[in-house]
Write a protein that holds these residues in place. Sequence first.
Motif, PDB file in Angstrom:
ATOM      1  N   GLY A 240     -34.860 -14.784 -45.890  1.00 19.84           N
ATOM      2  CA  GLY A 240     -35.932 -14.841 -46.656  1.00 19.84           C
ATOM      3  C   GLY A 240     -36.546 -16.632 -46.875  1.00 19.84           C
ATOM      4  O   GLY A 240     -37.652 -16.764 -46.953  1.00 19.84           O
ATOM      5  N   ALA A 241     -35.474 -17.296 -46.729  1.00 19.81           N
ATOM      6  CA  ALA A 241     -35.969 -18.789 -46.868  1.00 19.81           C
ATOM      7  C   ALA A 241     -36.731 -19.226 -45.657  1.00 19.81           C
ATOM      8  O   ALA A 241     -37.622 -20.051 -45.622  1.00 19.81           O
ATOM      9  N   ALA A 242     -36.277 -18.754 -44.422  1.00 16.72           N
ATOM     10  CA  ALA A 242     -36.716 -19.007 -43.304  1.00 16.72           C
ATOM     11  C   ALA A 242     -38.286 -18.355 -43.307  1.00 16.72           C
ATOM     12  O   ALA A 242     -39.008 -19.095 -42.588  1.00 16.72           O
ATOM     13  N   VAL A 243     -38.351 -17.136 -43.711  1.00 21.40           N
ATOM     14  CA  VAL A 243     -39.592 -16.405 -43.658  1.00 21.40           C
ATOM     15  C   VAL A 243     -40.684 -17.034 -44.606  1.00 21.40           C
ATOM     16  O   VAL A 243     -41.765 -17.275 -44.163  1.00 21.40           O
ATOM     17  N   ALA A 244     -40.295 -17.390 -45.674  1.00 23.97           N
ATOM     18  CA  ALA A 244     -40.747 -18.279 -46.638  1.00 23.97           C
ATOM     19  C   ALA A 244     -41.498 -19.469 -46.114  1.00 23.97           C
ATOM     20  O   ALA A 244     -42.730 -20.007 -46.168  1.00 23.97           O
ATOM     21  N   HIS A 245     -40.430 -20.352 -45.520  1.00 20.36           N
ATOM     22  CA  HIS A 245     -40.875 -21.614 -44.594  1.00 20.36           C
ATOM     23  C   HIS A 245     -42.003 -21.419 -43.852  1.00 20.36           C
ATOM     24  O   HIS A 245     -42.925 -22.231 -43.741  1.00 20.36           O
ATOM     25  N   ALA A 246     -41.646 -20.324 -42.962  1.00 17.61           N
ATOM     26  CA  ALA A 246     -42.595 -20.422 -41.760  1.00 17.61           C
ATOM     27  C   ALA A 246     -43.884 -19.861 -42.199  1.00 17.61           C
ATOM     28  O   ALA A 246     -44.943 -20.346 -41.540  1.00 17.61           O
ATOM     29  N   ALA A 247     -44.109 -18.683 -43.246  1.00 16.24           N
ATOM     30  CA  ALA A 247     -45.226 -18.509 -43.790  1.00 16.24           C
ATOM     31  C   ALA A 247     -46.023 -19.327 -44.214  1.00 16.24           C
ATOM     32  O   ALA A 247     -47.284 -19.639 -44.119  1.00 16.24           O
ATOM     33  N   GLY A 248     -45.320 -20.516 -45.100  1.00 13.03           N
ATOM     34  CA  GLY A 248     -45.968 -21.472 -45.687  1.00 13.03           C
ATOM     35  C   GLY A 248     -46.508 -22.471 -44.622  1.00 13.03           C
ATOM     36  O   GLY A 248     -47.519 -22.891 -44.832  1.00 13.03           O
ATOM     37  N   ALA A 249     -45.664 -22.551 -43.606  1.00  6.85           N
ATOM     38  CA  ALA A 249     -46.118 -23.633 -42.775  1.00  6.85           C
ATOM     39  C   ALA A 249     -47.449 -23.112 -41.735  1.00  6.85           C
ATOM     40  O   ALA A 249     -48.242 -23.849 -41.424  1.00  6.85           O
ATOM     41  N   LEU A 250     -47.602 -21.739 -41.921  1.00  6.39           N
ATOM     42  CA  LEU A 250     -48.541 -21.062 -40.916  1.00  6.39           C
ATOM     43  C   LEU A 250     -49.691 -20.338 -41.795  1.00  6.39           C
ATOM     44  O   LEU A 250     -50.557 -20.018 -41.501  1.00  6.39           O
ATOM     45  N   GLY A 251     -49.496 -20.831 -43.323  1.00  8.62           N
ATOM     46  CA  GLY A 251     -50.508 -20.436 -44.092  1.00  8.62           C
ATOM     47  C   GLY A 251     -50.797 -18.796 -44.451  1.00  8.62           C
ATOM     48  O   GLY A 251     -51.753 -18.270 -44.583  1.00  8.62           O
ATOM     49  N   ILE A 252     -49.699 -18.267 -44.506  1.00  5.04           N
ATOM     50  CA  ILE A 252     -49.529 -16.609 -44.502  1.00  5.04           C
ATOM     51  C   ILE A 252     -48.774 -16.475 -45.894  1.00  5.04           C
ATOM     52  O   ILE A 252     -47.722 -17.037 -46.275  1.00  5.04           O
ATOM     53  N   ARG A 253     -49.279 -15.293 -46.457  1.00  9.69           N
ATOM     54  CA  ARG A 253     -48.718 -14.996 -47.959  1.00  9.69           C
ATOM     55  C   ARG A 253     -47.501 -14.330 -47.575  1.00  9.69           C
ATOM     56  O   ARG A 253     -47.022 -13.646 -46.751  1.00  9.69           O
ATOM     57  N   ALA A 254     -46.172 -14.588 -48.379  1.00  8.69           N
ATOM     58  CA  ALA A 254     -44.917 -14.050 -48.148  1.00  8.69           C
ATOM     59  C   ALA A 254     -44.482 -13.434 -49.572  1.00  8.69           C
ATOM     60  O   ALA A 254     -44.517 -14.035 -50.387  1.00  8.69           O
ATOM     61  N   GLU A 255     -43.936 -12.251 -49.233  1.00 12.15           N
ATOM     62  CA  GLU A 255     -43.113 -11.703 -50.267  1.00 12.15           C
ATOM     63  C   GLU A 255     -41.804 -11.186 -50.005  1.00 12.15           C
ATOM     64  O   GLU A 255     -41.710 -10.574 -48.933  1.00 12.15           O
ATOM     65  N   ILE A 256     -40.727 -11.799 -50.722  1.00 12.07           N
ATOM     66  CA  ILE A 256     -39.638 -11.695 -50.131  1.00 12.07           C
ATOM     67  C   ILE A 256     -38.579 -10.895 -51.104  1.00 12.07           C
ATOM     68  O   ILE A 256     -38.641 -11.131 -52.489  1.00 12.07           O
ATOM     69  N   TYR A 257     -37.911  -9.507 -50.776  1.00 12.61           N
ATOM     70  CA  TYR A 257     -36.796  -9.154 -51.768  1.00 12.61           C
ATOM     71  C   TYR A 257     -35.523  -9.402 -51.348  1.00 12.61           C
ATOM     72  O   TYR A 257     -35.077  -9.585 -50.234  1.00 12.61           O
ATOM     73  N   VAL A 258     -34.786  -9.658 -52.447  1.00 13.02           N
ATOM     74  CA  VAL A 258     -33.493 -10.168 -52.087  1.00 13.02           C
ATOM     75  C   VAL A 258     -32.438  -9.469 -53.202  1.00 13.02           C
ATOM     76  O   VAL A 258     -32.933  -9.110 -54.264  1.00 13.02           O
ATOM     77  N   PRO A 259     -31.452  -9.140 -52.849  1.00 18.81           N
ATOM     78  CA  PRO A 259     -30.262  -8.439 -53.649  1.00 18.81           C
ATOM     79  C   PRO A 259     -29.613  -9.392 -54.750  1.00 18.81           C
ATOM     80  O   PRO A 259     -29.828 -10.647 -55.092  1.00 18.81           O
TER      81      PRO A 259
ATOM     82  N   ALA B 201     -42.876 -18.453 -51.776  1.00 15.66           N
ATOM     83  CA  ALA B 201     -43.104 -16.929 -51.413  1.00 15.66           C
ATOM     84  C   ALA B 201     -43.006 -16.273 -53.040  1.00 15.66           C
ATOM     85  O   ALA B 201     -42.449 -16.985 -53.880  1.00 15.66           O
ATOM     86  N   VAL B 202     -43.496 -15.170 -53.074  1.00 14.26           N
ATOM     87  CA  VAL B 202     -43.055 -14.337 -54.265  1.00 14.26           C
ATOM     88  C   VAL B 202     -42.048 -13.793 -54.024  1.00 14.26           C
ATOM     89  O   VAL B 202     -41.506 -13.143 -52.990  1.00 14.26           O
ATOM     90  N   VAL B 203     -40.952 -13.767 -54.932  1.00 14.34           N
ATOM     91  CA  VAL B 203     -39.486 -13.438 -54.820  1.00 14.34           C
ATOM     92  C   VAL B 203     -39.320 -11.983 -55.829  1.00 14.34           C
ATOM     93  O   VAL B 203     -39.886 -12.308 -56.899  1.00 14.34           O
ATOM     94  N   VAL B 204     -38.850 -11.071 -55.220  1.00  9.06           N
ATOM     95  CA  VAL B 204     -38.404  -9.895 -56.137  1.00  9.06           C
ATOM     96  C   VAL B 204     -36.885  -9.713 -56.002  1.00  9.06           C
ATOM     97  O   VAL B 204     -36.469  -9.387 -54.764  1.00  9.06           O
ATOM     98  N   GLN B 205     -36.266  -9.805 -56.953  1.00 13.08           N
ATOM     99  CA  GLN B 205     -34.927  -9.580 -56.994  1.00 13.08           C
ATOM    100  C   GLN B 205     -34.378  -8.281 -57.708  1.00 13.08           C
ATOM    101  O   GLN B 205     -34.773  -8.045 -58.719  1.00 13.08           O
ATOM    102  N   GLY B 206     -33.493  -7.787 -56.858  1.00  9.24           N
ATOM    103  CA  GLY B 206     -32.951  -6.591 -57.405  1.00  9.24           C
ATOM    104  C   GLY B 206     -32.313  -5.599 -56.530  1.00  9.24           C
ATOM    105  O   GLY B 206     -32.312  -5.917 -55.256  1.00  9.24           O
ATOM    106  N   GLY B 207     -31.421  -4.747 -56.916  1.00  4.22           N
ATOM    107  CA  GLY B 207     -30.563  -3.889 -55.929  1.00  4.22           C
ATOM    108  C   GLY B 207     -29.215  -4.779 -55.754  1.00  4.22           C
ATOM    109  O   GLY B 207     -29.199  -6.130 -55.793  1.00  4.22           O
TER     110      GLY B 207
END
Length: 322
Positions: free
Chosen positions: A90-109, A125-131
């Motif tokens: 999630g941290a990697a996708v958020a970082h890469a998306a930010g660097a490339l100007g892409i919106r990111a939504e990350i689900y974490v347990p 990134a937008v973070v949704v935590q649950g599960g």
Amino acid sequence: MDRRASLAHPGGMITRPHIEEAARRIAPHIRHTPVLQLPVQALGTPCDVVLKLEQMQVSGSFKARGAFNALLQSRAGEAGVIAASGGNHGAAVAHAAGALGIRAEIYVPAISAPSKVARIREAGAVVVQGGATYAEAFAASEARRAETGAVSVHAYDQEEVLAGQGTVGREFEADSPGLTHLLVAVGGGGLIGGISAWFAGTAMRVVAVEPEGCPTLHDALRAGGPVDAPVGGLAADSLGARRVGSLMYPIARDVIRDAVLVPDAAIREAQQRLWTACRAVAEPGGATALAALLSGAWVPPEGARVGVLVCGGNCDPGSVVG
């Protein structure tokens, strides 16, 4: 069409050319992480060892390689990208998306470390935590992807991700020629799958190391295919996939000859040794490969030249240093 599947290489196989392409593609966005050659007395290992310090990678783990390789080939629209993660992916996708100007939504347990969740948010990134587990977070992310049309970036079961992770093996070979064995921690298997694809057909022996509480590849190799495995223990937030990926399993089956399990106490000891000897902070998953060598779970044969991948450092430093 499944947007995740639409990103895959035709033919369903990861080869050295795919990894070479990935290396060229992601080079402007990642760090070529250093290696550290240590004699026996430095860490108390049974042989000299070469560490690759991938915890110094952007976003704090090897995961940035696969994330950038996937995002740079995606066609993410306004809905952006979506991913499920124990934390590092999630941290990697958020970082890469930010660097490339892409919106990111990350689900974490719920088991994700607060420091990792904070890092994802800090990257924008937008973070949704649950599960309770990664598997539950992934199911929620897939339901959301179906609603929004976002591009899914899988943590380990996607060819672009595996090819990106394989660039670690390419770098290690270039910087430390002559190694005979490489110890790699396993969660869902994207890292060891990509590395094994790079070394397929060579004399390199890739050794899989897992916590006793997360025996995902160990159980798959015993069963003859991916199966559900327990998820628990010290490194569950980074190595706690329910089962290994279907893409990496055939590579592991054909390339990996040694798969060992280590207890949490050995992982903690490896973290402490890395700090004491090298002033390197590694999270539990990042220190798991070294734990096999220190604990005797894996014994190097005579004459072995051993490399160990320290794959992540996203933890509270106080949990290691204090």
